[in-house]
Scaffold this motif. Structure first.
Motif, short mmCIF file in Angstrom:
data_model
loop_
_atom_site.label_atom_id
_atom_site.label_comp_id
_atom_site.label_asym_id
_atom_site.label_seq_id
_atom_site.Cartn_x
_atom_site.Cartn_y
_atom_site.Cartn_z
N GLU A 66 6.67 8.75 -5.27
CA GLU A 66 7.10 7.39 -4.95
C GLU A 66 6.01 6.39 -5.32
O GLU A 66 4.83 6.75 -5.37
N PRO A 67 6.35 5.13 -5.57
CA PRO A 67 5.32 4.13 -5.86
C PRO A 67 4.55 3.76 -4.59
O PRO A 67 5.12 3.77 -3.50
N TYR A 68 3.26 3.48 -4.76
CA TYR A 68 2.44 3.07 -3.60
C TYR A 68 2.91 1.70 -3.13
O TYR A 68 3.03 0.76 -3.91
N ASP A 69 3.16 1.59 -1.84
CA ASP A 69 3.57 0.33 -1.21
C ASP A 69 2.54 -0.02 -0.15
O ASP A 69 2.46 0.65 0.88
N PRO A 70 1.74 -1.08 -0.37
CA PRO A 70 0.71 -1.45 0.60
C PRO A 70 1.27 -1.83 1.97
O PRO A 70 0.57 -1.76 2.97
N ASP A 71 2.57 -2.18 2.01
CA ASP A 71 3.18 -2.59 3.28
C ASP A 71 3.85 -1.44 4.03
O ASP A 71 4.39 -1.64 5.12
N ALA A 72 3.82 -0.24 3.46
CA ALA A 72 4.40 0.93 4.14
C ALA A 72 3.34 1.59 5.02
O ALA A 72 2.14 1.41 4.82
N ARG A 118 -1.27 -1.83 5.22
CA ARG A 118 -0.63 -2.18 6.50
C ARG A 118 -1.12 -1.28 7.63
O ARG A 118 -1.41 -1.76 8.74
N ALA A 119 -1.26 0.02 7.36
CA ALA A 119 -1.74 0.94 8.39
C ALA A 119 -3.17 0.58 8.79
O ALA A 119 -3.52 0.60 9.98
N ALA A 120 -4.00 0.23 7.81
CA ALA A 120 -5.39 -0.16 8.09
C ALA A 120 -5.44 -1.44 8.92
O ALA A 120 -6.26 -1.56 9.84
N GLU A 121 -4.56 -2.39 8.61
CA GLU A 121 -4.52 -3.64 9.39
C GLU A 121 -4.12 -3.36 10.83
O GLU A 121 -4.69 -3.95 11.75
N ILE A 125 -9.18 -1.79 10.58
CA ILE A 125 -10.31 -1.34 9.77
C ILE A 125 -10.46 -2.11 8.45
O ILE A 125 -11.30 -1.77 7.64
N THR A 126 -9.67 -3.16 8.26
CA THR A 126 -9.73 -3.87 6.98
C THR A 126 -11.00 -4.69 6.82
O THR A 126 -11.46 -4.88 5.70
#
Length: 160
Positions: A66-72, A118-121, A125-126
Motif C-alpha cells: 500500500e502507499p505510505y499515508d502520513p495521516d494513517a 499522525r501516530a507520532a503526533e 514525539i514530533t
C-alpha cells in the motif's frame, strides 16, 4: 621448461571455498525474532527507540504494497509481522496509539520502530523526532468500547 611442465601437470589440491550467495539474502522475519522473545513481548511492553516518517515519503509503496499515508495510524518494523497491530506508548507524555505494521524499517542503528506522522503526533514525539517508547502487541480481536487512545478512533475502515 620440462620442469615447469611437470609442475603444471601435477594434480593440485583444491582449497575449500566458502559458499556465498550471489547476492545478500535477508533472513526471514521469523528468524529475526525468537519464539521466546515474542512470548515475552506479548506479556509485557518492550522498550524501543522510535522515529517517524514525515510527508516526504507520502505515496511511496510500503512493504505491504500500500502507499505510505502520513495521516494513517501505521508503523514500520524490521521484526514485527506485516499486518499485526501494536500499542505504542510514550512514557514521557503518557500518550498511546494503536498502529498497524505495514512496512519494514527503520534502517537506522538503534531504532526499532518508524511511526507514521499522525501516530507520532498523537504520542508527542514530533518535536524531538526520536523517543524511547514502549511497544505491546495489541489483541487480535476487534476493540470493544475501550481503545488505547479514544481520540484516535479506529485505524481500519468497516467493509460494506
Amino acid at each position: 621448461m620440462s620442469l615447469s611442465l611437470a609442475v603444471s601437470c601435477a594434480p593440485q589440491q583444491e582449497l575449500a571455498q566458502p559458499s556465498l550467495p550471489a547476492h545478500p539474502v535477508a533472513p526471514p522475519a521469523a528468524a529475526l525474532s525468537s519464539p521466546a522473545a515474542s512470548q515475552t513481548s506479548a506479556k509485557r511492553p518492550r522498550a524501543v527507540r522510535a522515529s517517524y516518517q514525515g510527508d516526504a515519503y507520502a505515496g511511496h509503496r510500503t512493504a505491504s504494497g500500500e502507499p505510505y499515508d502520513p495521516d494513517a495510524l501505521t508503523a514500520a518494523s524490521r521484526t514485527l509481522p506485516i499486518g499485526s497491530s501494536v500499542i505504542v506508548t510514550n512514557p514521557k507524555t503518557g500518550g498511546s496509539v494503536k498502529v498497524r505494521i505495514n512496512d519494514r524499517g527503520p534502517y537506522v542503528r538503534g531504532r526499532g520502530l518508524d511511526l507514521s506522522k499522525r501516530a507520532a503526533e498523537e504520542i508527542g514525539i514530533t518535536k524531538n523526532g526520536v523517543a524511547r517508547v514502549k511497544v505491546k502487541h495489541a489483541d487480535s480481536k476487534p476493540a470493544s468500547s475501550e481503545s488505547p487512545n479514544s481520540s484516535a478512533g479506529s485505524s481500519s475502515t468497516p467493509k460494506s
